[in-house]
Motif scaffolding. Structure first.
Motif, mmCIF file in Angstrom:
data_model
loop_
_atom_site.group_PDB
_atom_site.id
_atom_site.type_symbol
_atom_site.label_atom_id
_atom_site.label_comp_id
_atom_site.label_asym_id
_atom_site.label_seq_id
_atom_site.Cartn_x
_atom_site.Cartn_y
_atom_site.Cartn_z
ATOM 1 N N PRO A 7 1.663 -18.340 -9.512
ATOM 2 C CA PRO A 7 3.010 -18.826 -9.312
ATOM 3 C C PRO A 7 3.688 -19.822 -10.283
ATOM 4 O O PRO A 7 3.229 -20.819 -10.819
ATOM 5 C CB PRO A 7 3.265 -19.379 -8.019
ATOM 6 C CG PRO A 7 1.612 -20.009 -7.904
ATOM 7 C CD PRO A 7 0.798 -18.985 -8.733
ATOM 8 N N LEU A 8 5.164 -19.634 -10.624
ATOM 9 C CA LEU A 8 5.646 -20.335 -11.628
ATOM 10 C C LEU A 8 6.669 -21.368 -11.140
ATOM 11 O O LEU A 8 7.247 -22.387 -11.446
ATOM 12 C CB LEU A 8 6.077 -19.612 -12.884
ATOM 13 C CG LEU A 8 5.148 -18.946 -13.628
ATOM 14 C CD1 LEU A 8 5.655 -18.166 -14.918
ATOM 15 C CD2 LEU A 8 3.884 -19.643 -14.032
ATOM 16 N N ALA A 9 7.465 -20.681 -10.121
ATOM 17 C CA ALA A 9 8.612 -21.514 -9.504
ATOM 18 C C ALA A 9 8.895 -20.808 -8.208
ATOM 19 O O ALA A 9 8.690 -19.446 -7.851
ATOM 20 C CB ALA A 9 9.562 -21.465 -10.391
ATOM 21 N N VAL A 10 9.372 -21.619 -7.351
ATOM 22 C CA VAL A 10 9.957 -21.328 -5.906
ATOM 23 C C VAL A 10 11.482 -21.543 -5.749
ATOM 24 O O VAL A 10 11.989 -22.430 -6.424
ATOM 25 C CB VAL A 10 9.338 -21.887 -4.904
ATOM 26 C CG1 VAL A 10 7.789 -21.406 -4.689
ATOM 27 C CG2 VAL A 10 9.544 -23.472 -4.708
ATOM 28 N N SER A 11 12.095 -20.458 -5.040
ATOM 29 C CA SER A 11 13.763 -20.781 -5.113
ATOM 30 C C SER A 11 14.339 -21.638 -4.062
ATOM 31 O O SER A 11 15.382 -21.922 -4.121
ATOM 32 C CB SER A 11 14.144 -19.262 -4.468
ATOM 33 O OG SER A 11 13.700 -18.822 -3.443
ATOM 34 N N LEU A 17 3.073 -24.164 -1.361
ATOM 35 C CA LEU A 17 2.641 -24.217 -2.609
ATOM 36 C C LEU A 17 3.174 -25.640 -3.005
ATOM 37 O O LEU A 17 4.249 -25.464 -4.050
ATOM 38 C CB LEU A 17 3.210 -23.178 -3.263
ATOM 39 C CG LEU A 17 2.716 -21.709 -3.113
ATOM 40 C CD1 LEU A 17 3.799 -20.645 -3.909
ATOM 41 C CD2 LEU A 17 1.331 -21.554 -3.591
ATOM 42 N N PRO A 18 2.751 -26.578 -2.669
ATOM 43 C CA PRO A 18 3.210 -27.914 -2.864
ATOM 44 C C PRO A 18 3.504 -28.318 -4.448
ATOM 45 O O PRO A 18 4.044 -28.964 -4.759
ATOM 46 C CB PRO A 18 2.465 -28.889 -1.966
ATOM 47 C CG PRO A 18 1.090 -28.109 -1.610
ATOM 48 C CD PRO A 18 1.470 -26.666 -1.842
ATOM 49 N N ASP A 19 2.374 -27.659 -5.400
ATOM 50 C CA ASP A 19 2.145 -28.135 -6.458
ATOM 51 C C ASP A 19 3.147 -27.307 -7.410
ATOM 52 O O ASP A 19 3.375 -27.149 -8.830
ATOM 53 C CB ASP A 19 0.719 -28.066 -7.077
ATOM 54 C CG ASP A 19 -0.108 -28.951 -6.365
ATOM 55 O OD1 ASP A 19 0.364 -30.043 -5.716
ATOM 56 O OD2 ASP A 19 -1.237 -28.445 -6.113
ATOM 57 N N VAL A 20 3.778 -26.179 -6.925
ATOM 58 C CA VAL A 20 4.696 -25.175 -7.789
ATOM 59 C C VAL A 20 6.184 -25.923 -7.823
ATOM 60 O O VAL A 20 6.842 -26.208 -6.623
ATOM 61 C CB VAL A 20 4.611 -23.922 -7.035
ATOM 62 C CG1 VAL A 20 5.749 -23.131 -7.947
ATOM 63 C CG2 VAL A 20 3.398 -23.408 -7.291
ATOM 64 N N PRO A 21 6.797 -25.944 -8.930
ATOM 65 C CA PRO A 21 8.085 -26.628 -9.090
ATOM 66 C C PRO A 21 9.286 -25.693 -8.565
ATOM 67 O O PRO A 21 8.728 -24.398 -8.291
ATOM 68 C CB PRO A 21 8.251 -26.846 -10.467
ATOM 69 C CG PRO A 21 7.462 -25.985 -11.113
ATOM 70 C CD PRO A 21 6.131 -25.779 -10.292
#
Length: 330
Positions: A223-227, A235-239
């Motif tokens: 995962p690279l990013a969440v909307s 995914l607390p470490d995903v920006p």
């Protein structure tokens, strides 16, 4: 004057009879299983959610809710089936951003009228979407993905839900913003996209986060990013998109509608059953684990939401530089 009074009396009497008939139908509704048309393939996070909800709603209505998947083509075949269904409450349909907001702005010759063929009942949930890549790309950030895509501008495949879907609009926006030519491949559901990403047939995907949760342990996707406006607890470490500089303004949602002509008392009964389920604390906890945000409410709230969402879609399509075209069935 007497004739006018008799005409008025007849009209009032007819209206009263229609209301009475609608109320009577609501008292006995449903008298057989209720079909729920889902315009996306089985196995997607939306399909998982509505099947879980159907079991609960069916208990409240006293009849089984039967899921009928009609995936593909940005939800158009499913919307067409709903528009053509008998409007007696025994056919309900899931609708989403493509069905009611994006498709009517992108396509001429649609086989349904987004503004006149449906009665919106309630919003159900908002999607938390995520941008994932196949781990073979060896990128850890959106910035690194952008650099790689510019170095190899037409080397990567990306999963969409058909022309005009949010994943498709995001791809068009990304290609335009980054000056690349990532290739879109259409699928009938987010679950299939996630599986193809794991298998390496796709290198990039952006659909509901819930589609990926069971695949995180494979080590084959990243995962690279969440909307979502803030980081997902899943995914607390995903920006977030904002943190990574992705300025794409769209977000996904799913709601419930019925064919035009469905009696209002029946609509009210269905609304009450679905809202009760989607506001139940246990079901809300289940939704959180699927990476979606509960959004059920009154019919009036949903109608107001749809007006704003259509305006948002207009702005999004302009940003993505997308032109209208004739819809052609698959």
């Amino acid at each position: 004057m007497a004739l006018f009074s008799r005409a008025m009396f007849a009209a009032i009497a007819a209206t009263s009879l229609a209301v009475s008939a609608g109320s009577s139908r609501a008292q006995t509704y449903p008298d057989r299983p209720v079909r729920v048309i889902v315009p996306i393939a089985a196995g997607s996070v939306t399909d998982v959610i509505i099947r879980a909800a159907a079991a609960e709603v069916g208990q409240k209505l006293g009849q089984q809710l039967v899921i009928e998947n009609k995936g593909g083509a940005a939800g158009i075949p499913g919307a067409q089936a709903c528009a053509q269904a008998i409007p007696d409450g025994h056919s309900l349909c899931l609708v989403y951003h493509s069905t009611l907001s994006i498709n009517p702005l992108l396509f001429d010759k649609l086989p349904y009228d987004a503004d006149n063929d449906f009665i919106p009942i309630t919003n159900l949930f908002l999607l938390v979407e995520a941008l994932f890549v196949n781990a073979s790309l060896s990128v850890d950030t959106v910035a690194e993905l952008k650099t790689l895509a510019k170095q190899r501008p037409n080397a990567f495949n990306y999963g969409t839900l058909g022309p005009g879907s949010y994943p498709d609009l995001f791809l068009r926006w990304m290609n335009k913003e980054w000056g690349v030519e990532i290739v879109g491949i259409p699928y009938r559901g987010g679950g299939a996209i996630a599986q193809e990403l794991v298998g390496g047939q796709l290198q990039i995907a952006k659909v509901g986060l819930g589609n990926f949760l069971g695949l995180m342990g494979t080590g084959k996707i990243k995962p690279l990013a969440v909307s979502s406006p803030k980081r997902s607890p899943l995914l607390p470490d995903v920006p977030t998109f904002v943190e990574t500089g992705l300025g794409f303004p769209g977000f996904g949602w799913w709601g419930l509608a019925a064919p035009k002509g469905t009696p209002q008392p029946v609509v009210d009964k269905v609304n009450a059953a679905f809202v009760a389920v989607f506001k139940d604390p246990k079901f809300m906890d289940f939704l959180e684990k699927q990476a979606v945000v509960p959004a059920a409410g009154s019919q009036a709230e949903f109608l107001a939401f749809l007006k704003q969402d259509r305006r948002n879609a207009e702005a999004l399509i302009k940003i993505a530089n997308t032109q209208r075209s004739d819809y052609k069935s698959e």
